[in-house]
Write a protein that holds these residues in place. Structure first.
Motif, PDB file in Angstrom:
ATOM      1  N   MET A 178       0.852  -1.172   0.000  1.00 55.68           N
ATOM      2  CA  MET A 178       0.000   0.000   0.000  1.00 55.68           C
ATOM      3  C   MET A 178       0.898   1.235   0.000  1.00 55.68           C
ATOM      4  N   THR A 179       0.614   2.114  -0.923  1.00 48.43           N
ATOM      5  CA  THR A 179       1.399   3.340  -1.023  1.00 48.43           C
ATOM      6  C   THR A 179       0.842   4.389  -0.058  1.00 48.43           C
ATOM      7  N   PRO A 180       1.674   5.361   0.291  1.00 51.78           N
ATOM      8  CA  PRO A 180       1.174   6.422   1.176  1.00 51.78           C
ATOM      9  C   PRO A 180      -0.017   7.183   0.586  1.00 51.78           C
ATOM     10  N   GLU A 181      -0.060   7.307  -0.732  1.00 53.04           N
ATOM     11  CA  GLU A 181      -1.169   8.021  -1.368  1.00 53.04           C
ATOM     12  C   GLU A 181      -2.487   7.286  -1.164  1.00 53.04           C
ATOM     13  N   VAL A 182      -2.438   5.963  -1.254  1.00 56.29           N
ATOM     14  CA  VAL A 182      -3.648   5.162  -1.053  1.00 56.29           C
ATOM     15  C   VAL A 182      -4.107   5.259   0.401  1.00 56.29           C
ATOM     16  N   ALA A 183      -3.159   5.199   1.326  1.00 50.88           N
ATOM     17  CA  ALA A 183      -3.506   5.311   2.745  1.00 50.88           C
ATOM     18  C   ALA A 183      -4.109   6.673   3.054  1.00 50.88           C
ATOM     19  N   ILE A 184      -3.542   7.708   2.484  1.00 48.87           N
ATOM     20  CA  ILE A 184      -4.072   9.059   2.698  1.00 48.87           C
ATOM     21  C   ILE A 184      -5.460   9.192   2.095  1.00 48.87           C
ATOM     22  N   ASP A 185      -5.672   8.600   0.931  1.00 48.82           N
ATOM     23  CA  ASP A 185      -6.994   8.648   0.298  1.00 48.82           C
ATOM     24  C   ASP A 185      -8.035   7.906   1.135  1.00 48.82           C
ATOM     25  N   LEU A 186      -7.680   6.749   1.660  1.00 47.84           N
ATOM     26  CA  LEU A 186      -8.605   6.010   2.533  1.00 47.84           C
ATOM     27  C   LEU A 186      -8.918   6.808   3.794  1.00 47.84           C
ATOM     28  N   PHE A 187      -7.893   7.421   4.367  1.00 44.19           N
ATOM     29  CA  PHE A 187      -8.111   8.244   5.555  1.00 44.19           C
ATOM     30  C   PHE A 187      -8.992   9.442   5.240  1.00 44.19           C
ATOM     31  N   ARG A 188      -8.789  10.042   4.068  1.00 38.55           N
ATOM     32  CA  ARG A 188      -9.616  11.183   3.661  1.00 38.55           C
ATOM     33  C   ARG A 188     -11.076  10.780   3.510  1.00 38.55           C
TER      34      ARG A 188
END
Length: 89
Positions: free
Chosen positions: A1-11
């Motif tokens: 999982m990339t940081p961008e995907v994690a940030i998108d899920l958190f958003r």
């Protein structure tokens, strides 16, 4: 999982949480403001007069919009669970 995907899920999770809280709290805040203006105009300082309408509006909001809110949360959770294999691999 990339940081961008994690940030998108958190958003997405933060947005859903904000929507759910706003839908429940905003009607109560509006009624509280109306009751407070009424109390200020009539100089009635009864605590139950401000508490009971807010409580009733919150319950009515949950009864009326509760199924939609629950559906939104279940859909988000279902989508998240379905994405887990793709996120891990």
């Amino acid at each position: 999982m990339t940081p961008e995907v994690a940030i998108d899920l958190f958003r997405q999770a933060l947005w859903l949480t904000s929507v759910v809280v706003a839908i429940v709290v905003l009607p109560s805040l509006i009624i509280g403001l109306i009751v407070a203006m009424f109390q200020a105009a009539t100089q009635i300082n009864e605590q139950t007069l401000s508490f009971l309408p807010r409580l009733l509006i919150t319950f009515l909001t949950l009864i009326w919009l509760g199924p939609w809110l629950a559906t939104q949360m279940v859909e988000f959770t279902d989508t998240l669970y379905r994405q887990i294999p793709g996120l891990i691999g």
